[in-house]
Write a protein that holds these residues in place. Structure first.
Motif, PDB file in Angstrom:
ATOM      1  N   THR A 100     -20.870  37.731 -29.924  1.00 46.57           N
ATOM      2  CA  THR A 100     -20.977  37.168 -28.591  1.00 46.57           C
ATOM      3  C   THR A 100     -22.270  36.378 -28.469  1.00 46.57           C
ATOM      4  N   THR A 101     -22.304  35.480 -27.491  1.00 49.73           N
ATOM      5  CA  THR A 101     -23.564  34.851 -27.103  1.00 49.73           C
ATOM      6  C   THR A 101     -23.953  35.278 -25.697  1.00 49.73           C
ATOM      7  N   GLY A 449     -14.886  35.078 -25.074  1.00 49.73           N
ATOM      8  CA  GLY A 449     -15.567  33.953 -25.681  1.00 49.73           C
ATOM      9  C   GLY A 449     -17.008  34.320 -26.034  1.00 49.73           C
ATOM     10  N   PRO A 450     -17.532  33.759 -27.127  1.00 54.12           N
ATOM     11  CA  PRO A 450     -16.913  32.782 -28.015  1.00 54.12           C
ATOM     12  C   PRO A 450     -16.120  33.402 -29.160  1.00 54.12           C
ATOM     13  N   ARG A 451     -15.919  34.720 -29.087  1.00 52.85           N
ATOM     14  CA  ARG A 451     -15.213  35.427 -30.157  1.00 52.85           C
ATOM     15  C   ARG A 451     -13.856  34.792 -30.461  1.00 52.85           C
ATOM     16  N   GLY A 457      -8.550  30.415 -30.886  1.00 49.66           N
ATOM     17  CA  GLY A 457      -9.003  29.063 -30.551  1.00 49.66           C
ATOM     18  C   GLY A 457      -8.335  27.992 -31.390  1.00 49.66           C
ATOM     19  N   GLN A 458      -8.064  28.292 -32.660  1.00 52.72           N
ATOM     20  CA  GLN A 458      -7.342  27.338 -33.510  1.00 52.72           C
ATOM     21  C   GLN A 458      -5.926  27.119 -32.985  1.00 52.72           C
ATOM     22  N   GLN A 496     -20.839  26.464 -25.036  1.00 54.90           N
ATOM     23  CA  GLN A 496     -19.639  26.778 -25.811  1.00 54.90           C
ATOM     24  C   GLN A 496     -18.403  26.761 -24.916  1.00 54.90           C
ATOM     25  N   ALA A 497     -18.528  27.314 -23.717  1.00 52.35           N
ATOM     26  CA  ALA A 497     -17.393  27.323 -22.789  1.00 52.35           C
ATOM     27  C   ALA A 497     -17.006  25.900 -22.398  1.00 52.35           C
TER      28      ALA A 497
END
Length: 533
Positions: A100-101, A449-451, A457-458, A496-497
Motif C-alpha cells: 500500500t501507499t 489501491g494500489p494493490r 488493474g491489467q 496513483q488513483a
C-alpha cells in the motif's frame, strides 16, 4: 459445461499440449508470445529447484530468531505479497504485509515493535515505486532508532536488478529469485518462501505438496491442471467469463485473492479475459462460473493442499491462455497507470495535483466525474453507476484507503466477537461491495489501491471493455515523507488513483471518484447511501 471442458481437455491432450507445457515449450501461445514465454516458464519446476534455497532461508530464519526479531514486515506488491499472505494466513503465523501507499497503514506497521522488526523488501524488477518507498521509509526509521538497517533488511529480487546492486552496496542480506519466473507465478519461489519462512511457516512442506502433483503435469489424463485450465478456458469461450471464487469451507485462507491476481493479470488483454470475482454469492447469471476451493457446491471444485493448489492454478492459467489465444505471461497495460502517475507528479511539481472540481458534495463525500441524469446525492450516484453496467459487464470498486483502519474502531470491552465483527463491518469500505452486489445481477468486485493495480488493474484496461468503475480516495490526516523523493506517501497515493482513473476514462468507460473529506464519517455515510439505493 462439463462436456465442453472434457472435450477441450481431450483436444489439448491429443495435440500434446500437457507434455509440451511440462517440458517448458515456449511456442504454445503463438509466435508473438514465444520470446516472453521462453523466459517465464521456470515456475513449472519450482517444487524441485526452490529446494536449493532452503539452507540459505534456514540460516536467515535462525539468525532472526536468535536476535528475537519476531515482527516480520513484507514490503512487496502483487505476486511478491499475495502468495506470502496466503501461506502465512493458512499456517496461522503473523506477517505484516505492506502492499500500500496509504500513510495510515504504513505508520501502523512502523509503530509496531520497530526494535524487533525485520523487513523483507521484495521486488522482481527492483524498481516498484511502492516497495522502493517502503524501503526508504524503514531505512530512515531504523537509523533514527539507532539501528543499522543492514541488520534488519532482507532483499529478495532477481539477479542483476537495481535492487540487487543497492542491497550489495548497503550490506543487506540478499536472496536471489529465479529470473525465469514472472511475479504472479512466483508463489513457490524465493518471493513466496523467504517472508513466509521468517514468519514461521513450514515452506519445505509447501514444496513437498507441490512436488506430489508435479509428475501429473505432463499427463493427458488425470492431470488436475489440464482439467481446470480446460474448464476455465472452455467456459470463457462459451461466454462464462466471470469466475466466482469460493473458499468458505477450505482450510486454506485467502487463496481467492491470489487466484484473482494470477488469472486477471494473465488473461485480461486484447479485449479478452476471465474476471475473477472474490467474496460474491452466485447469482445464477449466464456468464458465471463458480469455482470452489476445497469442499462445497460449484461448477468446479479444486481440492488439495496449498502447495499443490499454487502449482495447479498456475498450470491451469497457462492452459486457459492457450485456449483463449493470449499470452498468459505478459502484462501490457500495467505500465500505463504507472506512467500516468509519474507524469502527474512531475507536472505538478510542488503544487497541488489536478483533482478537478467536484460534481457534487454530499456530507463528507465529494463526487468527481461525469454522470448523466443530474444526480442530487450519493445514493443517486450509486444508482446511476449500477444502471450503467452493461448486460455482460461488471462494477469494480477500487479503494485507495487503509485496509486495516476498520479494526481501529473502538468497541466495548465486554463486546462479543459478533458485536466486534459488526462494528468492523460497519466501518469497512469493503462492505460496499456486498451492499451494491445485492442491488444488481452483475458482478461487483472490490480492490484495494494500489494493490489491485498489480492484479485486476491489467484486466480493467486490457480485458473486455464492459466495466464500470467506482474509485474511493480519502483525506490524509498524518502523512509520511518518502526519504530522497519529492513526495509523501499521501501524495503518491492520490497520484496513483488519479493516474489509474485517467487510464480508465481514456477508454470511455464510466468512472467516478468519491473523495472522503473525513475517512471515518465518509465511509459511514457511503455505506448508508448504498443502503438507500
Amino acid at each position: 459445461m462439463a462436456g465442453k471442458a472434457a472435450e477441450a481437455a481431450r483436444e489439448l491432450a491429443a495435440e500434446g499440449v500437457p507434455q509440451a507445457l511440462a517440458s517448458g515449450d515456449s511456442t504454445l501461445w503463438g509466435p508473438s508470445a514465444e520470446a516472453e514465454a521462453a523466459i517465464r516458464l521456470g515456475w513449472l519446476n519450482l517444487p524441485l529447484t526452490s529446494r536449493e534455497l532452503i539452507p540459505e532461508i534456514t540460516n536467515l530464519v535462525e539468525k532472526a530468531q536468535a536476535e528475537h526479531l519476531d515482527h516480520v514486515v513484507l514490503a512487496g506488491m502483487g505476486g511478491s505479497s499475495l502468495a506470502p499472505e496466503v501461506i502465512t494466513a493458512t499456517a496461522d503465523v503473523p506477517l505484516t504485509v505492506l502492499d500500500t501507499t496509504d500513510p495510515g497503514q504504513v505508520l501502523r506497521a512502523l509503530r509496531d515493535r520497530l526494535e524487533r522488526t525485520i523487513v523483507v523488501v521484495a521486488s522482481k524488477s527492483g524498481g516498484t515505486v511502492e516497495t522502493d518507498s517502503h524501503r526508504r521509509i524503514y531505512e530512515q526509521a531504523f537509523r533514527d532508532a539507532g539501528i543499522d538497517p543492514a541488520d534488519r533488511i532482507v532483499v529478495v529480487t532477481d539477479p542483476g536488478s537495481p535492487l540487487e546492486q543497492l542491497a550489495i552496496d548497503s550490506g543487506y542480506n540478499i536472496i536471489l529469485a529465479d529470473p525465469n519466473v514472472g511475479g504472479r507465478y512466483s508463489a513457490l519461489s524465493a518471493f513466496g518462501l523467504v517472508p513466509s519462512a521468517l514468519a514461521g511457516a513450514d515452506v519445505v512442506s509447501l514444496l513437498d505438496e507441490a512436488a506430489d502433483v508435479h509428475p501429473l503435469l505432463g499427463e493427458g489424463e488425470g492431470n488436475p491442471g489440464l482439467e481446470l485450465g480446460a474448464a476455465i478456458g472452455a467456459a470463457a469461450l462459451a461466454g462464462r467469463d466471470k469466475l466466482l471464487l469460493e473458499d468458505a469451507l477450505s482450510e486454506i485462507n485467502g487463496l481467492p485473492d491470489w487466484i484473482e491476481q494470477l488469472i486477471a493479470e494473465s488473461t485480461g488483454k486484447q479485449g479478452l479475459g476471465v474476471l475473477p470475482v472474490v467474496g460474491a454469492d452466485p447469482g445464477g447469471a449466464g456468464d458465471e462460473l463458480v469455482a470452489v476451493i476445497g469442499t462445497g457446491d460449484g461448477d468446479l471444485r479444486v481440492e488439495g493442499p496449498l502447495g499443490a493448489q499454487f502449482l495447479i492454478w498456475e498450470y491451469a492459467t497457462a492452459i486457459a491462455g492457450r485456449l483463449l489465444g493470449i499470452d498468459p505471461f505478459d502484462q501490457p497495460n500495467v505500465a500505463e497507470s504507472k506512467a500516468n502517475t509519474n507524469e502527474l507528479l512531475a507536472a505538478a511539481g510542488e503544487g497541488p495535483l489536478p483533482v478537478g472540481q467536484p460534481l457534487l458534495t454530499d456530507g463528507p463525500v465529494e463526487v468527481y466525474g461525469e454522470l448523466p441524469g443530474n444526480p442530487k446525492d450519493l445514493s443517486d450516484v450509486l444508482t446511476i453507476l449500477l444502471n450503467q453496467v452493461p448486460g455482460e459487464g461488471y462494477l469494480a470498486i477500487m479503494a485507495y484507503l487503509d485496509r486495516l483502519a476498520a479494526f481501529d474502531i473502538p468497541v466495548a470491552e465486554d463486546a462479543s466477537f459478533d458485536e466486534m465483527a459488526d462494528a468492523w463491518t460497519a466501518a469497512d469500505p469493503a462492505t460496499l461491495r456486498a451492499l451494491l452486489a445485492v442491488r444488481t445481477d452483475r458482478p461487483v468486485t472490490f480492490g484495494w489501491g494500489p494493490r489491485f493495480l498489480h492484479s485486476t488493474g491489467q484486466y480493467h484496461k486490457g480485458g473486455p471493455q464492459n466495466g464500470v468503475f467506482l474509485q474511493i480516495t480519502g483525506a490524509v490526516a498524518e502523512d509520511v515523507p518518502v526519504p530522497g523523493k519529492p513526495y509523501t506517501l499521501g501524495r503518491l497515493q492520490l497520484a496513483q488513483a488519479l493516474g489509474d482513473l485517467g487510464a480508465l476514462t481514456g477508454r470511455g468507460r464510466p468512472a467516478v471518484r468519491l473523495h472522503l473529506t473525513d475517512r471515518v464519517a465518509g465511509i459511514a455515510h457511503l455505506l448508508h447511501a448504498a443502503r438507500e439505493v
